[in-house]
Write a protein that holds these residues in place. Structure first.
Motif, PDB file in Angstrom:
ATOM      1  N   ILE A  13       0.391  -0.426 -10.189  1.00  0.00           N
ATOM      2  CA  ILE A  13       0.081   1.017 -10.141  1.00  0.00           C
ATOM      3  C   ILE A  13       1.259   1.802  -9.562  1.00  0.00           C
ATOM      4  O   ILE A  13       1.469   2.971  -9.923  1.00  0.00           O
ATOM      5  N   ALA A  14       2.049   1.150  -8.686  1.00  0.00           N
ATOM      6  CA  ALA A  14       3.205   1.854  -8.110  1.00  0.00           C
ATOM      7  C   ALA A  14       4.182   2.252  -9.221  1.00  0.00           C
ATOM      8  O   ALA A  14       4.525   3.431  -9.367  1.00  0.00           O
ATOM      9  N   PHE A  15       4.583   1.266 -10.034  1.00  0.00           N
ATOM     10  CA  PHE A  15       5.588   1.550 -11.077  1.00  0.00           C
ATOM     11  C   PHE A  15       4.979   2.308 -12.263  1.00  0.00           C
ATOM     12  O   PHE A  15       5.541   3.294 -12.733  1.00  0.00           O
ATOM     13  N   SER A  16       3.837   1.809 -12.717  1.00  0.00           N
ATOM     14  CA  SER A  16       3.218   2.461 -13.873  1.00  0.00           C
ATOM     15  C   SER A  16       2.801   3.892 -13.525  1.00  0.00           C
ATOM     16  O   SER A  16       2.913   4.797 -14.350  1.00  0.00           O
ATOM     17  N   GLY A  17       2.335   4.069 -12.304  1.00  0.00           N
ATOM     18  CA  GLY A  17       1.935   5.407 -11.856  1.00  0.00           C
ATOM     19  C   GLY A  17       3.116   6.365 -11.862  1.00  0.00           C
ATOM     20  O   GLY A  17       3.018   7.490 -12.352  1.00  0.00           O
TER      21      GLY A  17
ATOM     22  N   SER B 126      -1.608 -14.167   6.316  1.00  0.00           N
ATOM     23  CA  SER B 126      -0.403 -15.005   6.191  1.00  0.00           C
ATOM     24  C   SER B 126       0.680 -14.258   5.388  1.00  0.00           C
ATOM     25  O   SER B 126       0.372 -13.300   4.658  1.00  0.00           O
ATOM     26  N   VAL B 127       1.914 -14.742   5.526  1.00  0.00           N
ATOM     27  CA  VAL B 127       3.021 -14.119   4.787  1.00  0.00           C
ATOM     28  C   VAL B 127       2.773 -14.218   3.282  1.00  0.00           C
ATOM     29  O   VAL B 127       2.978 -13.270   2.522  1.00  0.00           O
ATOM     30  N   ALA B 128       2.283 -15.401   2.843  1.00  0.00           N
ATOM     31  CA  ALA B 128       2.030 -15.596   1.402  1.00  0.00           C
ATOM     32  C   ALA B 128       0.980 -14.618   0.904  1.00  0.00           C
ATOM     33  O   ALA B 128       1.130 -13.985  -0.160  1.00  0.00           O
ATOM     34  N   LYS B 129      -0.085 -14.438   1.687  1.00  0.00           N
ATOM     35  CA  LYS B 129      -1.156 -13.531   1.266  1.00  0.00           C
ATOM     36  C   LYS B 129      -0.657 -12.076   1.285  1.00  0.00           C
ATOM     37  O   LYS B 129      -0.972 -11.287   0.383  1.00  0.00           O
ATOM     38  N   GLY B 130       0.112 -11.761   2.311  1.00  0.00           N
ATOM     39  CA  GLY B 130       0.696 -10.414   2.391  1.00  0.00           C
ATOM     40  C   GLY B 130       1.571 -10.140   1.193  1.00  0.00           C
ATOM     41  O   GLY B 130       1.535  -9.040   0.607  1.00  0.00           O
ATOM     42  N   ALA B 131       2.370 -11.145   0.786  1.00  0.00           N
ATOM     43  CA  ALA B 131       3.257 -10.987  -0.378  1.00  0.00           C
ATOM     44  C   ALA B 131       2.430 -10.790  -1.642  1.00  0.00           C
ATOM     45  O   ALA B 131       2.812 -10.022  -2.542  1.00  0.00           O
ATOM     46  N   LEU B 132       1.295 -11.485  -1.723  1.00  0.00           N
ATOM     47  CA  LEU B 132       0.425 -11.321  -2.900  1.00  0.00           C
ATOM     48  C   LEU B 132      -0.149  -9.907  -2.961  1.00  0.00           C
ATOM     49  O   LEU B 132      -0.235  -9.291  -4.029  1.00  0.00           O
ATOM     50  N   TYR B 133      -0.542  -9.368  -1.814  1.00  0.00           N
ATOM     51  CA  TYR B 133      -1.038  -7.985  -1.788  1.00  0.00           C
ATOM     52  C   TYR B 133       0.066  -7.009  -2.211  1.00  0.00           C
ATOM     53  O   TYR B 133      -0.177  -6.044  -2.944  1.00  0.00           O
ATOM     54  N   LEU B 134       1.270  -7.297  -1.741  1.00  0.00           N
ATOM     55  CA  LEU B 134       2.406  -6.440  -2.136  1.00  0.00           C
ATOM     56  C   LEU B 134       2.571  -6.460  -3.654  1.00  0.00           C
ATOM     57  O   LEU B 134       2.694  -5.406  -4.302  1.00  0.00           O
ATOM     58  N   ALA B 135       2.528  -7.695  -4.222  1.00  0.00           N
ATOM     59  CA  ALA B 135       2.678  -7.827  -5.681  1.00  0.00           C
ATOM     60  C   ALA B 135       1.540  -7.119  -6.413  1.00  0.00           C
ATOM     61  O   ALA B 135       1.744  -6.491  -7.458  1.00  0.00           O
ATOM     62  N   ALA B 136       0.338  -7.196  -5.845  1.00  0.00           N
ATOM     63  CA  ALA B 136      -0.837  -6.583  -6.497  1.00  0.00           C
ATOM     64  C   ALA B 136      -0.704  -5.057  -6.553  1.00  0.00           C
ATOM     65  O   ALA B 136      -1.259  -4.415  -7.452  1.00  0.00           O
TER      66      ALA B 136
ATOM     67  N   ALA C 224       0.844  -1.212   0.000  1.00  0.00           N
ATOM     68  CA  ALA C 224       0.000   0.000   0.000  1.00  0.00           C
ATOM     69  C   ALA C 224       0.878   1.260   0.000  1.00  0.00           C
ATOM     70  O   ALA C 224       0.583   2.240  -0.700  1.00  0.00           O
ATOM     71  N   ALA C 225       1.972   1.177   0.776  1.00  0.00           N
ATOM     72  CA  ALA C 225       2.893   2.334   0.837  1.00  0.00           C
ATOM     73  C   ALA C 225       3.540   2.572  -0.522  1.00  0.00           C
ATOM     74  O   ALA C 225       3.614   3.712  -1.000  1.00  0.00           O
ATOM     75  N   PHE C 226       3.967   1.472  -1.182  1.00  0.00           N
ATOM     76  CA  PHE C 226       4.565   1.595  -2.520  1.00  0.00           C
ATOM     77  C   PHE C 226       3.595   2.282  -3.482  1.00  0.00           C
ATOM     78  O   PHE C 226       3.970   3.194  -4.227  1.00  0.00           O
ATOM     79  N   ALA C 227       2.358   1.776  -3.476  1.00  0.00           N
ATOM     80  CA  ALA C 227       1.353   2.323  -4.398  1.00  0.00           C
ATOM     81  C   ALA C 227       1.171   3.818  -4.159  1.00  0.00           C
ATOM     82  O   ALA C 227       1.073   4.612  -5.103  1.00  0.00           O
ATOM     83  N   THR C 228       1.153   4.211  -2.905  1.00  0.00           N
ATOM     84  CA  THR C 228       0.897   5.619  -2.591  1.00  0.00           C
ATOM     85  C   THR C 228       2.095   6.498  -2.937  1.00  0.00           C
ATOM     86  O   THR C 228       1.961   7.500  -3.654  1.00  0.00           O
ATOM     87  N   PHE C 229       3.276   6.112  -2.427  1.00  0.00           N
ATOM     88  CA  PHE C 229       4.371   7.080  -2.604  1.00  0.00           C
ATOM     89  C   PHE C 229       4.990   7.063  -3.994  1.00  0.00           C
ATOM     90  O   PHE C 229       5.408   8.102  -4.506  1.00  0.00           O
TER      91      PHE C 229
END
Lengths: 323, 159
Positions: B97-101, B83-93, B11-16
């Protein structure tokens, strides 16, 4: 190297001003007017500070000054335009040397926009003490002044100053990070060399003379041009046909006036690419040259109208406009 | 490292990142707009629209961050342990928008500067000047779409 962001504000302002520059159509309208008063009225309507009571040359000089005031406002440090400004310095140096030699007032001959105050140049030349002048100017001033005093040859004096000017412009172009400045300086020096060759042919000068008076540039082989110039007019045309300047050949064959017009139009053609650049210094350079060309055109039209010259004479000398 | 941390990192990546892109883009366009307004104040409304175009990526980043934080229960209803796996998936998701943005906003800013230049010379060409930078927006929208679809797709996964 300047960052492109440095010029975003300046270029945006210049784009607004470009819309107010005269086009060839506007100039044609002025040429078709019956007298100078009508031209002045047209200029006043378009925001120029000319009126029927004003001294034309003063008003046009003010217009020239206003270009540099605007640039100072836009970029602060004008040193990025030194390749244009030093040309005025050398022009003012010529005026000072000749006025000191013939004991007359140089003020009416001064041009605006130089890097050095013309009064300082005049004082240095009259005192024959060149310490207050920058190196590139002091050397040329010393050599030209002593040559003029020794020989009394004003033309030789001009040639020495012109060569120093070309060398300085070329060196400024070489170190510039901006392509349009490099290109302008190259074409400026090359066209001056060609002009020198064409004029020299008429005076039957030797190859050695041409080698001494021409300035180094990348787009012309000076030795070949000097040898061609020593042989004759057709040889110059033949040599130029194998260079980037082959389109100049027909105008050279036409007349020197026509060739000088070609030089200015060629530079203007190169500058037009800056119309689509929103970031670099190029549009500012293009605007300065466009504005100077515009002021020259207005001066020409007014002078011709005041002196009742034929419209065809004006058209023959009017350069292509930027817009 | 917890799954919740990874999701919040996303979420932080996407925002900043999208925010940085937008601030650069709007900043460049703003400088050009100020230049035009110094000469032609009447063009304010036209240059304002062009200037604000690169701002949207920052908003997209904020939207994705908001959806992510909501999905992991940081805001809204609690959802239990991530879970760590689910958290990692959210990070990937969050990454599209983080990079393309970031990248699209910077380039859209440049296009907006060019558009502002066009409008300053030819105010009647506003429509065309607007379409060109708007084309860059397409890629930010595509990234936003993928980020939203991914976040919604991860939510029901039992990992």
């Amino acid at each position: 190297m300047s960052k492109s962001e440095d010029y975003i504000y300046a270029v945006a302002r210049i784009r607004c001003k470009e819309g107010k520059l005269f086009s060839s159509k506007n100039l044609e309208q002025m040429i078709s007017m019956k007298d100078a008063q009508s031209v002045k009225r047209y200029l006043s309507e378009n925001g120029w500070s000319l009126s029927s009571g004003a001294e034309d040359s003063d008003a046009l000089t003010e217009e020239e000054k206003s270009v540099w005031v605007l640039m100072k406002d836009l970029v602060g440090d004008l040193s990025c335009f030194d390749f244009l400004r030093v040309q005025s310095d050398f022009q003012n140096l010529k005026a000072c040397i000749k006025s000191v030699y013939s004991a007359c007032d140089p003020t009416p001959m001064f041009v605006q926009g130089g890097t050095v105050d013309p009064a300082i140049i005049y004082k240095s030349v009259s005192d024959k003490s060149y310490g207050d002048l920058p190196d590139y100017l002091s050397g040329a001033a010393d050599e030209a002044m002593s040559t003029l005093l020794r020989t009394g040859d004003g033309q030789l004096c001009d040639i020495l100053i012109d060569k120093a000017c070309l060398n300085k412009v070329y060196s400024l172009g070489k170190v510039s990070a901006d392509e349009i400045i490099r290109e302008y300086c190259e074409v400026f020096v090359a066209s001056a060399n060609i002009r020198m060759a064409v004029r020299g042919v008429k005076l039957c000068k030797s190859a050695d003379f041409f080698m001494r008076t021409m300035a180094e540039c990348d787009s012309l082989n000076l030795k070949s041009l000097a040898v061609a110039a020593a042989k004759g007019f057709d040889e110059i045309c033949s040599y130029l046909s194998s260079t980037d300047y082959k389109s100049a050949v027909s105008s050279i064959k036409d007349s020197l006036t026509s060739f000088e017009k070609w030089c200015d139009n060629y530079i203007m053609q190169k500058l037009r690419s800056q119309k689509s650049d929103p970031f670099s210094i190029g549009p500012l350079v293009a605007y300065i040259i466009a504005r100077q060309t515009e002021i020259k055109a207005v001066r020409l039209i007014l002078t011709a109208k005041i002196n009742d010259l034929e419209d065809s004479i004006i058209r023959e000398r009017i350069r292509d406009m930027y817009v | 490292m917890s799954g919740l941390f990874l999701a919040i990192l996303g979420a932080a990546f996407a925002t900043f990142m999208a925010g940085i892109g937008s601030s650069i883009g709007v900043g460049k366009a703003g400088v050009a707009a100020a230049g035009v307004l110094a000469e032609e104040p009447s063009l304010f409304s036209k240059v304002l629209i062009l200037m604000l175009l690169p701002a949207t990526q920052g908003i997209y980043g904020l939207l994705v961050a908001f959806l992510t934080l909501s999905a992991v229960g940081v805001i809204g209803e609690p959802v239990g342990t991530i879970s760590v796996a689910k958290g990692a998936l959210y990070l990937a998701a969050c990454l599209p928008i983080a990079f393309s943005g970031l990248i699209s906003a910077v380039h859209q800013g440049k296009c907006s500067v060019a558009g502002i230049n066009t409008v300053s010379k030819k105010p009647d060409q506003m429509g065309k000047a607007l379409i060109i930078p708007a084309m860059v927006e397409t890629y930010a929208i595509l990234a936003l779409l993928i980020s939203i679809l991914a976040i919604n797709g991860i939510k029901p996964l039992a990992i």
